[in-house]
Design an enzyme around this catalytic site. Structure first.
Site, mmCIF file in Angstrom:
data_model
loop_
_atom_site.group_PDB
_atom_site.id
_atom_site.type_symbol
_atom_site.label_atom_id
_atom_site.label_comp_id
_atom_site.label_asym_id
_atom_site.label_seq_id
_atom_site.Cartn_x
_atom_site.Cartn_y
_atom_site.Cartn_z
ATOM 1 N N TYR A 1 78.816 72.923 -72.106
ATOM 2 C CA TYR A 1 78.325 72.565 -73.448
ATOM 3 C C TYR A 1 78.897 73.524 -74.499
ATOM 4 O O TYR A 1 79.446 73.095 -75.515
ATOM 5 C CB TYR A 1 76.788 72.597 -73.478
ATOM 6 C CG TYR A 1 76.229 72.197 -74.829
ATOM 7 C CD1 TYR A 1 76.207 70.873 -75.231
ATOM 8 C CD2 TYR A 1 75.750 73.159 -75.726
ATOM 9 C CE1 TYR A 1 75.717 70.496 -76.474
ATOM 10 C CE2 TYR A 1 75.257 72.794 -76.976
ATOM 11 C CZ TYR A 1 75.241 71.463 -77.343
ATOM 12 O OH TYR A 1 74.772 71.091 -78.583
ATOM 13 N N GLY B 1 95.045 57.143 -89.463
ATOM 14 C CA GLY B 1 95.842 56.351 -90.407
ATOM 15 C C GLY B 1 94.939 55.681 -91.435
ATOM 16 O O GLY B 1 95.213 55.716 -92.650
HETATM 17 N N1 LIG Z 1 69.334 68.970 -81.155
HETATM 18 C C1 LIG Z 1 69.796 70.182 -81.408
HETATM 19 O O1 LIG Z 1 69.049 71.167 -81.527
HETATM 20 C C2 LIG Z 1 71.276 70.406 -81.585
HETATM 21 C C3 LIG Z 1 71.719 71.702 -81.850
HETATM 22 C C4 LIG Z 1 73.077 71.920 -82.050
HETATM 23 C C5 LIG Z 1 73.955 70.856 -81.991
HETATM 24 N N2 LIG Z 1 73.508 69.598 -81.710
HETATM 25 C C6 LIG Z 1 74.497 68.514 -81.655
HETATM 26 O O2 LIG Z 1 74.024 67.415 -82.399
HETATM 27 C C7 LIG Z 1 74.652 66.221 -81.921
HETATM 28 C C8 LIG Z 1 73.620 65.122 -81.807
HETATM 29 O O3 LIG Z 1 72.721 65.484 -80.762
HETATM 30 P P1 LIG Z 1 71.150 65.230 -80.837
HETATM 31 O O4 LIG Z 1 70.489 66.531 -80.754
HETATM 32 O O5 LIG Z 1 70.840 64.284 -81.952
HETATM 33 O O6 LIG Z 1 70.928 64.536 -79.426
HETATM 34 P P2 LIG Z 1 70.372 63.078 -79.051
HETATM 35 O O7 LIG Z 1 69.082 62.805 -79.715
HETATM 36 O O8 LIG Z 1 70.421 63.039 -77.559
HETATM 37 O O9 LIG Z 1 71.480 62.121 -79.679
HETATM 38 C C9 LIG Z 1 72.772 62.104 -79.124
HETATM 39 C C10 LIG Z 1 73.391 60.767 -79.391
HETATM 40 O O10 LIG Z 1 74.668 60.745 -78.739
HETATM 41 C C11 LIG Z 1 74.742 59.548 -77.984
HETATM 42 N N3 LIG Z 1 75.622 59.703 -76.825
HETATM 43 C C12 LIG Z 1 75.440 60.455 -75.718
HETATM 44 N N4 LIG Z 1 76.457 60.276 -74.860
HETATM 45 C C13 LIG Z 1 77.289 59.368 -75.433
HETATM 46 C C14 LIG Z 1 78.504 58.750 -75.039
HETATM 47 N N5 LIG Z 1 79.101 59.028 -73.877
HETATM 48 N N6 LIG Z 1 79.078 57.861 -75.882
HETATM 49 C C15 LIG Z 1 78.506 57.560 -77.080
HETATM 50 N N7 LIG Z 1 77.354 58.112 -77.497
HETATM 51 C C16 LIG Z 1 76.754 58.999 -76.678
HETATM 52 C C17 LIG Z 1 73.316 59.260 -77.554
HETATM 53 O O11 LIG Z 1 73.197 57.914 -77.183
HETATM 54 P P3 LIG Z 1 72.045 57.490 -76.144
HETATM 55 O O12 LIG Z 1 70.766 57.656 -76.885
HETATM 56 O O13 LIG Z 1 72.405 56.094 -75.825
HETATM 57 O O14 LIG Z 1 72.144 58.450 -74.993
HETATM 58 C C18 LIG Z 1 72.574 59.602 -78.833
HETATM 59 O O15 LIG Z 1 72.612 58.534 -79.742
HETATM 60 C C19 LIG Z 1 75.343 66.596 -80.609
HETATM 61 O O16 LIG Z 1 76.724 66.726 -80.848
HETATM 62 C C20 LIG Z 1 74.738 67.957 -80.267
HETATM 63 O O17 LIG Z 1 75.624 68.760 -79.513
HETATM 64 C C21 LIG Z 1 72.175 69.357 -81.514
#
Ligand SMILES: NC(=O)c1ccc[n+]([C@@H]2O[C@H](COP(=O)([O-])OP(=O)(O)OC[C@H]3O[C@@H](n4cnc5c(N)ncnc54)[C@H](OP(=O)(O)O)[C@@H]3O)[C@@H](O)[C@H]2O)c1
Length: 289
Positions: free
Chosen positions: A167, A125
């Site tokens: 995942y 909204g």
């Molecule tokens: N890294 C890669 O190569 C890659 C590739 C493809 C897609 N992705 C996607 O990119 C996105 C970001 O991931 P990233 O690689 O930056 O990983 P990351 O460094 O682990 O960051 C993930 C973030 O999500 C937060 N998080 C985890 N569980 C949560 C919850 N239950 N509630 C709220 N926040 C939560 C974490 O908080 P905390 O630090 O407090 O745990 C952290 O701030 C994800 O959706 C991932 O699937 C990443």
């Protein structure tokens, strides 16, 4: 032995250089003064430090817990007059065993998909009131490995659980959600797109238990994009004029690309939406589409 090690080091350096060189980059002078942006799963301290912008607030949100999502959304609706950009970014990988949250949802699906499904619906909204506005869903190339989706078994009650399957499925759901949401938002001025950020040297694998995540983490740290590079496609979708009217699409390296056939299946996107509404117990007064 030394030759093998040198060969490995050279391979790592070459892959790293080529991968980073090919990585998309978005440069823009656009400023977001006066706009409100929510990014789930981000570090406020680091944003303030690197951008110099002190107008950054951190609020508690656990996307795996639907009551936390409702509390967070309530707070936003009370405190914010507008919402211009919502980035559904938070995520986990490598949750080694099937765990069910207190809402009855599988933990990886709850964190990566259901929490954002509910959050987006609750904030819709406000996003519509603030149009033109944008919703960005961070997915992954890994969605392509999810070859079938059963909307009756999104939480691995019937099928066997593997962390990687959970995942991949959650990332497929991010894209199907984007597809159906874009359909529901036609004509509202709110757009929604999804993306794969690339292989990025973040903390996602380091947080997972087991030897495989350790190996994957080492490879990601050695060869992956920097976080700055990994953020480019998200920023592009949030800011660029080029995608002002684009909705329901999937992007990699700041370019629209085709996602998997299953991720483009409109019938499946509708079925997933209906199942998700039931699973998160979306109430009538929470439906803003
Ligand atoms: N890294 C890669 O190569 C890659 C590739 C493809 C897609 N992705 C996607 O990119 C996105 C970001 O991931 P990233 O690689 O930056 O990983 P990351 O460094 O682990 O960051 C993930 C973030 O999500 C937060 N998080 C985890 N569980 C949560 C919850 N239950 N509630 C709220 N926040 C939560 C974490 O908080 P905390 O630090 O407090 O745990 C952290 O701030 C994800 O959706 C991932 O699937 C990443």
């Amino acid at each position: 032995m030394w030759q093998a090690l040198i060969g490995l080091a050279v391979t790592v350096v070459v892959v790293r250089v080529i991968y980073r060189f090919r990585s998309g980059r978005f440069d823009s002078l656009t400023r977001l003064d006066g706009k409100t942006v929510i990014v789930t799963g981000s570090s406020a301290d680091e944003i303030i430090k690197t951008s110099g912008n002190n107008n950054v607030e951190v609020q508690q949100l656990d996307t795996s817990d639907l009551s936390s999502v409702r509390r967070f959304a309530d707070g936003i609706l009370k405190s914010e007059k507008r919402l211009d950009i919502l980035v559904n970014n938070a995520g986990i990988a490598g949750h080694h065993k099937r765990e069910i949250t207190k809402d009855g949802l599988e933990f990886t699906m709850a964190t990566n998909y259901y929490g954002h499904f509910l959050l987006t619906n609750l904030l819709l909204g406000l996003l519509k009131k603030s149009a033109p506005s944008r919703i960005i869903n961070v997915s992954s190339l890994m969605h392509t490995f999810c070859k079938k989706l059963d909307p009756e078994d999104l939480n691995f009650e019937k099928s066997s659980y593997l962390s990687i399957s959970a995942y991949n499925q959650s990332k497929l759901c991010n894209i199907l959600f984007t597809l159906e949401l874009s359909n529901k938002l036609k004509g509202t001025g709110v757009t929604t797109n999804s993306l794969h950020p690339g292989v990025v040297a973040t903390e996602i694998n380091a947080k997972a238990a087991g030897i495989i995540p350790v190996i994957v983490d080492i490879l990601f740290q050695l060869m992956g994009k920097t976080c700055d590079m990994g953020a480019q496609t998200t920023i592009y979708l949030a800011v660029s004029d080029e995608v002002e009217d684009v909705s329901g699409k999937y992007f990699v390296d700041c370019k629209e690309v085709e996602c998997s056939e299953l991720a483009r299946h409109r019938g499946m996107a509708k079925k997933l939406w209906v199942a998700s509404e039931l699973d998160v117990k979306l109430q009538e007064d929470e439906m803003h589409y």
